[in-house]
Scaffold this motif. Structure first.
Motif, PDB file in Angstrom:
ATOM      1  N   GLU A  58       0.797  -1.235   0.000  1.00 43.74           N
ATOM      2  CA  GLU A  58       0.000   0.000   0.000  1.00 43.74           C
ATOM      3  C   GLU A  58       0.826   1.281   0.000  1.00 43.74           C
ATOM      4  O   GLU A  58       0.284   2.360  -0.255  1.00 43.74           O
ATOM      5  CB  GLU A  58      -0.959  -0.025   1.205  1.00 43.74           C
ATOM      6  N   SER A  59       2.123   1.181   0.347  1.00 41.66           N
ATOM      7  CA  SER A  59       2.859   2.450   0.509  1.00 41.66           C
ATOM      8  C   SER A  59       4.336   2.253   0.165  1.00 41.66           C
ATOM      9  O   SER A  59       4.846   1.109   0.109  1.00 41.66           O
ATOM     10  CB  SER A  59       2.732   2.929   1.956  1.00 41.66           C
ATOM     11  N   TRP A  61       6.636   2.945   2.126  1.00 42.61           N
ATOM     12  CA  TRP A  61       7.205   2.344   3.350  1.00 42.61           C
ATOM     13  C   TRP A  61       7.113   0.814   3.257  1.00 42.61           C
ATOM     14  O   TRP A  61       8.063   0.098   3.526  1.00 42.61           O
ATOM     15  CB  TRP A  61       6.414   2.835   4.577  1.00 42.61           C
ATOM     16  N   ARG A  62       5.962   0.325   2.850  1.00 46.31           N
ATOM     17  CA  ARG A  62       5.727  -1.125   2.803  1.00 46.31           C
ATOM     18  C   ARG A  62       6.683  -1.789   1.817  1.00 46.31           C
ATOM     19  O   ARG A  62       7.238  -2.850   2.116  1.00 46.31           O
ATOM     20  CB  ARG A  62       4.270  -1.401   2.408  1.00 46.31           C
ATOM     21  N   ASP A 136       7.009  -5.204  12.131  1.00 41.39           N
ATOM     22  CA  ASP A 136       6.311  -3.942  11.902  1.00 41.39           C
ATOM     23  C   ASP A 136       5.164  -3.768  12.896  1.00 41.39           C
ATOM     24  O   ASP A 136       5.329  -3.146  13.937  1.00 41.39           O
ATOM     25  CB  ASP A 136       5.819  -3.850  10.445  1.00 41.39           C
ATOM     26  N   ARG A 137       4.000  -4.287  12.586  1.00 38.21           N
ATOM     27  CA  ARG A 137       2.851  -4.094  13.472  1.00 38.21           C
ATOM     28  C   ARG A 137       2.742  -5.267  14.463  1.00 38.21           C
ATOM     29  O   ARG A 137       3.416  -6.269  14.296  1.00 38.21           O
ATOM     30  CB  ARG A 137       1.559  -3.999  12.641  1.00 38.21           C
ATOM     31  N   MET A 155       5.010   2.874  18.035  1.00 39.76           N
ATOM     32  CA  MET A 155       4.115   3.780  17.303  1.00 39.76           C
ATOM     33  C   MET A 155       3.515   4.850  18.198  1.00 39.76           C
ATOM     34  O   MET A 155       3.289   5.973  17.770  1.00 39.76           O
ATOM     35  CB  MET A 155       2.966   3.008  16.666  1.00 39.76           C
ATOM     36  N   ALA A 193      -0.074   0.891  13.767  1.00 39.49           N
ATOM     37  CA  ALA A 193       0.389   2.249  13.403  1.00 39.49           C
ATOM     38  C   ALA A 193      -0.721   3.275  13.649  1.00 39.49           C
ATOM     39  O   ALA A 193      -0.473   4.354  14.199  1.00 39.49           O
ATOM     40  CB  ALA A 193       0.816   2.255  11.937  1.00 39.49           C
ATOM     41  N   ARG A 197      -0.171   5.842  16.768  1.00 43.33           N
ATOM     42  CA  ARG A 197       0.034   7.255  16.430  1.00 43.33           C
ATOM     43  C   ARG A 197      -1.135   8.117  16.920  1.00 43.33           C
ATOM     44  O   ARG A 197      -0.955   9.240  17.401  1.00 43.33           O
ATOM     45  CB  ARG A 197       0.224   7.395  14.914  1.00 43.33           C
ATOM     46  N   PHE A 221      -3.860   4.582   4.712  1.00 42.42           N
ATOM     47  CA  PHE A 221      -2.443   4.719   4.338  1.00 42.42           C
ATOM     48  C   PHE A 221      -2.244   4.900   2.833  1.00 42.42           C
ATOM     49  O   PHE A 221      -1.119   4.731   2.350  1.00 42.42           O
ATOM     50  CB  PHE A 221      -1.623   3.501   4.805  1.00 42.42           C
ATOM     51  N   GLN A 246      -0.947  10.312   8.946  1.00 39.71           N
ATOM     52  CA  GLN A 246      -0.250   9.185   9.579  1.00 39.71           C
ATOM     53  C   GLN A 246       0.654   8.384   8.648  1.00 39.71           C
ATOM     54  O   GLN A 246       1.217   7.373   9.073  1.00 39.71           O
ATOM     55  CB  GLN A 246      -1.264   8.274  10.292  1.00 39.71           C
ATOM     56  N   ASN A 247       0.810   8.808   7.415  1.00 41.80           N
ATOM     57  CA  ASN A 247       1.935   8.316   6.602  1.00 41.80           C
ATOM     58  C   ASN A 247       2.148   9.202   5.384  1.00 41.80           C
ATOM     59  O   ASN A 247       1.252   9.959   4.985  1.00 41.80           O
ATOM     60  CB  ASN A 247       1.792   6.836   6.235  1.00 41.80           C
ATOM     61  N   ASP A 249       2.396   8.610   2.210  1.00 43.61           N
ATOM     62  CA  ASP A 249       1.569   8.382   1.005  1.00 43.61           C
ATOM     63  C   ASP A 249       0.262   9.156   1.103  1.00 43.61           C
ATOM     64  O   ASP A 249      -0.204   9.764   0.130  1.00 43.61           O
ATOM     65  CB  ASP A 249       1.295   6.880   0.836  1.00 43.61           C
ATOM     66  N   ASP A 277       6.583   8.483   8.514  1.00 41.60           N
ATOM     67  CA  ASP A 277       7.352   7.518   7.717  1.00 41.60           C
ATOM     68  C   ASP A 277       8.729   8.059   7.358  1.00 41.60           C
ATOM     69  O   ASP A 277       9.722   7.401   7.571  1.00 41.60           O
ATOM     70  CB  ASP A 277       6.634   7.067   6.417  1.00 41.60           C
ATOM     71  N   CYS A 297       9.520   6.471  10.578  1.00 42.30           N
ATOM     72  CA  CYS A 297       9.140   5.105  10.946  1.00 42.30           C
ATOM     73  C   CYS A 297      10.044   4.229  10.094  1.00 42.30           C
ATOM     74  O   CYS A 297       9.964   4.260   8.875  1.00 42.30           O
ATOM     75  CB  CYS A 297       7.673   4.846  10.635  1.00 42.30           C
TER      76      CYS A 297
HETATM   77  C1  GZL Z   1       4.223   1.537  10.182  1.00 38.07           C
HETATM   78  C2  GZL Z   1       3.559   0.772   9.071  1.00 38.07           C
HETATM   79  C3  GZL Z   1       2.683   1.685   8.283  1.00 38.07           C
HETATM   80  C4  GZL Z   1       3.431   2.810   7.615  1.00 38.07           C
HETATM   81  C5  GZL Z   1       2.628   2.971   6.388  1.00 38.07           C
HETATM   82  O1  GZL Z   1       4.971   0.676  10.969  1.00 38.07           O
HETATM   83  O2  GZL Z   1       2.760  -0.275   9.585  1.00 38.07           O
HETATM   84  O3  GZL Z   1       2.061   0.917   7.277  1.00 38.07           O
HETATM   85  O4  GZL Z   1       3.501   3.976   8.379  1.00 38.07           O
HETATM   86  C6  GZL Z   1       2.379   1.527   6.020  1.00 38.07           C
HETATM   87  O5  GZL Z   1       3.256   3.648   5.343  1.00 38.07           O
HETATM   88  O6  GZL Z   1       1.363   1.442   5.121  1.00 38.07           O
END
Ligand code: GZL
Length: 343
Positions: A58-59, A61-62, A136-137, A155, A193, A197, A221, A246-247, A249, A277, A297
């Motif tokens: 999705e981003s 970051w991903r 990550d999450r 987060m 996230a 946040r 996101f 929150q990100n 993108d 991010d 992040c």
């Molecule tokens: C953060 C991550 C989030 C990012 C987004 O750890 O889970 O998911 O901040 C991503 O860009 O989509």
């Protein structure tokens, strides 16, 4: 029956059978998760087999997070990794994890798209004696032995950093009727996230009655959803002073929408932007004064995951939590990071 109509009937039948097979395969997740075939994992290589369920793409970051885990869990580093992309659907992640369990992988690594709904599949992994590492999450489970370790970010701390930056930024600024009108673009509802946040920022904002949070909206996101929601909010609210996005993108989508409306952003702009991010494109906007601050992040988590696995392989104990290093970027300190940023 004429020969031609016979052949067209047969071809229709073949197409129908194929479609049923594909639908059934997709539903059962058969196509989502590659399998370990014996030729590819020859026993003498003594590779550690890891099933990876990534939540989506999705981003920016991903993508960086995916590249990091695939680079670390490589064959050269002693791994045979099976990778699946869940396209932001929890069901797909659960199917992939079940598939890894049935294949008897040595480890499961996954980034849970949301925190709830993992008890049963993680219990199955535990019963199969397959250690699970969260990347990550994290997950919301009653029994934290259902996973070995979480590698990712704090987060809530990221949200607090955003609130504290805004506090200091607003100290010597005044706004019409002494009210600061704030809107928040939130990430995927129920994700670590988004929860972290939001909670972190609210921990600071609740000390400021002059901060008026006009709306908090889920934009998942993504740039497209954020553009859509920001355009709607610009029509709804006469004045927006601050955007918490929150990100990055989502920030890009919001900036498109501001520009369409002739609204400037960033340093000396109409709207102050706080983003999360810190990807390269966003840091360039920080450098150019279009985004005021970017709360980093760090997606480069593969090495941490590999270190945890190697420790477990050696029978060593590991921590429950590994937080990656993160900074806060403004125009004052972004130049050096920008030169190094790979994603
Ligand atoms: C953060 C991550 C989030 C990012 C987004 O750890 O889970 O998911 O901040 C991503 O860009 O989509």
């Amino acid at each position: 029956m004429k020969r031609n109509s016979y052949y067209s009937l047969i071809s229709i039948l073949i197409i129908v059978i194929l479609l049923v097979f594909i639908f059934a395969g997709e539903t059962l997740g058969l196509f989502l998760t590659p399998t370990i075939d014996n030729e590819s994992v020859s026993a003498d290589e003594n590779l550690i087999t890891v099933g990876i369920s990534q939540l989506g793409s999705e981003s920016v970051w991903r993508s960086a997070n995916t590249e990091s885990i695939q680079k670390s869990l490589s064959r050269e580093n002693g791994y045979f990794a099976i990778f699946s992309n869940a396209r932001q659907k929890q069901d797909n992640q659960i199917k992939a994890i079940r598939n890894y369990i049935s294949q008897g992988v040595d480890y499961i690594v996954f980034s849970p798209v949301m925190e709830d709904g993992w008890e049963s599949v993680l219990t199955e992994a535990k019963e199969a004696k397959i250690p699970v590492i969260l990347m990550d999450r994290t997950v919301n489970v009653s029994d934290d032995t259902l996973y070995v370790t979480h590698v990712g970010s704090d987060m809530k701390e990221e949200g607090i950093k955003a609130g504290k930056w805004l506090e200091s930024y607003l100290k010597n600024r005044t706004f019409e009727d002494d009210t600061v009108n704030i809107v928040i673009l939130k990430g995927t509802r129920g994700s670590t996230a988004e929860i972290g946040r939001s909670n972190g920022f609210h921990e600071i904002s609740r000390n400021h009655p002059e901060w008026k949070i006009l709306e908090e909206v889920d934009a998942d996101f993504t740039t497209a959803k954020a553009r859509e929601e920001m355009t709607r909010m610009l029509r709804k609210y006469p004045r927006i002073d601050v955007l918490i996005s929150q990100n990055d993108d989502m920030t890009f989508g919001a900036i498109d929408s501001f520009r369409q409306a002739g609204i400037t952003t960033g340093i000396n702009g109409d709207v102050t932007i706080v983003s999360f991010d810190a990807c390269h494109e966003a840091l360039t906007m920080v450098y150019n004064g279009v985004i005021n601050v970017d709360i980093e992040c760090n997606p480069i988590q593969g090495e941490y995951v590999s270190e945890v696995i190697k420790k477990l392989e050696n029978g060593e104990t590991v921590d429950k939590e590994y937080f990656v290093e993160e900074q806060v970027f403004t125009k004052e300190n972004v130049k050096e990071a920008l030169e190094k940023r790979q994603y």
